[in-house]
Write a protein that holds these residues in place. Structure first.
Motif, short mmCIF file in Angstrom:
data_model
loop_
_atom_site.label_atom_id
_atom_site.label_comp_id
_atom_site.label_asym_id
_atom_site.label_seq_id
_atom_site.Cartn_x
_atom_site.Cartn_y
_atom_site.Cartn_z
N GLY A 78 1.00 -1.47 0.05
CA GLY A 78 0.02 0.09 0.14
C GLY A 78 0.66 1.11 -0.03
N ARG A 79 0.39 2.02 0.81
CA ARG A 79 1.18 3.47 0.97
C ARG A 79 2.15 3.50 1.81
N ALA A 80 2.82 2.38 2.29
CA ALA A 80 3.92 2.43 3.27
C ALA A 80 5.18 1.85 2.53
N ASN A 120 2.52 12.48 9.19
CA ASN A 120 1.47 11.83 8.47
C ASN A 120 1.89 12.04 6.96
N GLN A 121 1.01 11.32 6.12
CA GLN A 121 1.33 11.58 4.52
C GLN A 121 2.22 10.54 4.00
N SER A 122 2.00 9.56 3.32
CA SER A 122 3.11 8.67 2.86
C SER A 122 4.24 9.44 2.17
N SER A 123 3.61 10.32 1.18
CA SER A 123 4.88 10.95 0.56
C SER A 123 5.64 12.05 1.58
N ASN A 158 -4.20 19.34 0.11
CA ASN A 158 -4.38 18.95 -1.09
C ASN A 158 -5.49 17.82 -1.25
N ASP A 159 -5.30 16.64 -0.27
CA ASP A 159 -6.21 15.40 -0.31
C ASP A 159 -7.68 15.97 -0.20
N PHE A 160 -7.91 16.86 0.65
CA PHE A 160 -9.19 17.52 0.74
C PHE A 160 -9.86 18.28 -0.30
MG MG Z 1 -1.56 10.92 0.73
#
Ligand code: MG
Ligand code: MG
Lengths: 199, 199
Positions: free
Chosen positions: A13-15, A62-65, B96-98
């Motif tokens: 996934g995102r990790a 937070n946020q994967s990127s 940005n996600d929101f």
């Molecule tokens: Mg994200």
């Protein structure tokens, strides 16, 4: 070296891009695997109700990127100049824009399948053509050594290929890049030991 | 100093955060305003068919966040340590996600209005509550000086407030942060001179 704890489900996934950076650089971290049963409780405690999060000596990122970029900067994988870093960042965001087109959370399987096919027919070719042009005949996307943009491509292309086995058929250089990343000894070792999961 | 050319439509949209960074830092750049009539031709020439793009001495950077982060690093607005930079990056990606939840390209106005209301009712409160907590009683989101995360919030909150005038009603500290950014003399001067556009 700070204490790192990465919280996420037991999926790539995102990790997974962050995990590749940890693996490649040999930095130790704690993998905090979140069971679905525990997720509602943890979710309540998180400011934006999302994982992955990376805990760095009790500061939560937070946020994967943002997580992966931070680790990449710590470990020399972010690009060698500010301009290289910008080119790396743009590749990652472009890949993510396309990966986010898939209806991951759609419950109706017929609708989901229809949109998946649509994205593969109409959007993914643009991504692949663009990435192929950016790569050209270089070993790595940016500069003369591997960056986390290459890792991110290697990770996302697993999912693309799982969804559609023909994805990389017309893009041999992008397939070769994925394989080059996966052949890096420390990445290969991580792939060997990681949980085998569909996503 | 490189030659900078920023190509985008004559709207704030996804280029305005970069414009705030240019304005605040006093770096000269060329604004390459794209008329809708010229867009199909330009689009064809772009590797990922998207704007904004920033041309830096003939190297093209795509992706609005990659562009703004690059300029922020050039000008000391990215965060003072790697960890501060990660916190800045995470705030930007969360906003940005929101913002990406809004159906910007939906043609059916009834459907569009319905989803807009839904996002305001069910998603935006989570963003605002989270950002309020992150900000706490600080002047700026991260560290002890302004960063591009503050600029990005100031830019995106204009659009949120245009869509729904009550958006910041229950979040006075977020409104105050927006106003603090807009009161920075060089930002205020830019706001005064920029084109007045709805988006
Ligand atoms: Mg994200
Ligand atoms: Mg984008």
């Amino acid at each position: 070296m700070p204490n790192y704890r990465l919280s996420y489900f037991k999926i790539r996934g995102r990790a997974e891009t962050a995990r590749y950076i940890f693996a490649y650089s040999g930095i130790k971290y704690e993998e905090n695997t979140i069971d679905i049963a525990d997720w509602p409780n943890l979710k309540n405690s998180l400011i934006f109700k999302q994982i992955p999060v990376l805990n760095v000596d009790n500061i939560i990122i937070n946020q994967s990127s943002a997580i992966a970029r931070y680790l990449a900067r710590e470990t020399g994988l972010a690009g060698k100049s500010n301009l290289e870093q910008a080119r790396v960042d743009a590749i990652v965001d472009t890949i993510n824009d396309f990966m986010n087109m898939f209806p991951w959370t759609e419950k109706n399987q017929v609708v989901k399948q229809k949109i998946m096919e649509d994205v593969f027919a109409n959007n993914i070719p643009l991504l692949l053509d663009g990435l192929s042009k950016l790569l050209g005949d270089q070993m790595w996307f940016v500069g003369d050594s591997v960056t986390w943009a290459d890792f991110h491509w290697a990770v996302c292309s697993i999912t693309l290929t799982n969804l559609n086995v023909d994805t990389l058929h017309n893009h041999p250089t992008l397939l070769a890049l994925k394989e080059r990343v996966e052949a890096l000894p420390k990445i290969a070792a991580w792939i060997e030991q990681r949980p085998k999961t569909p996503l």
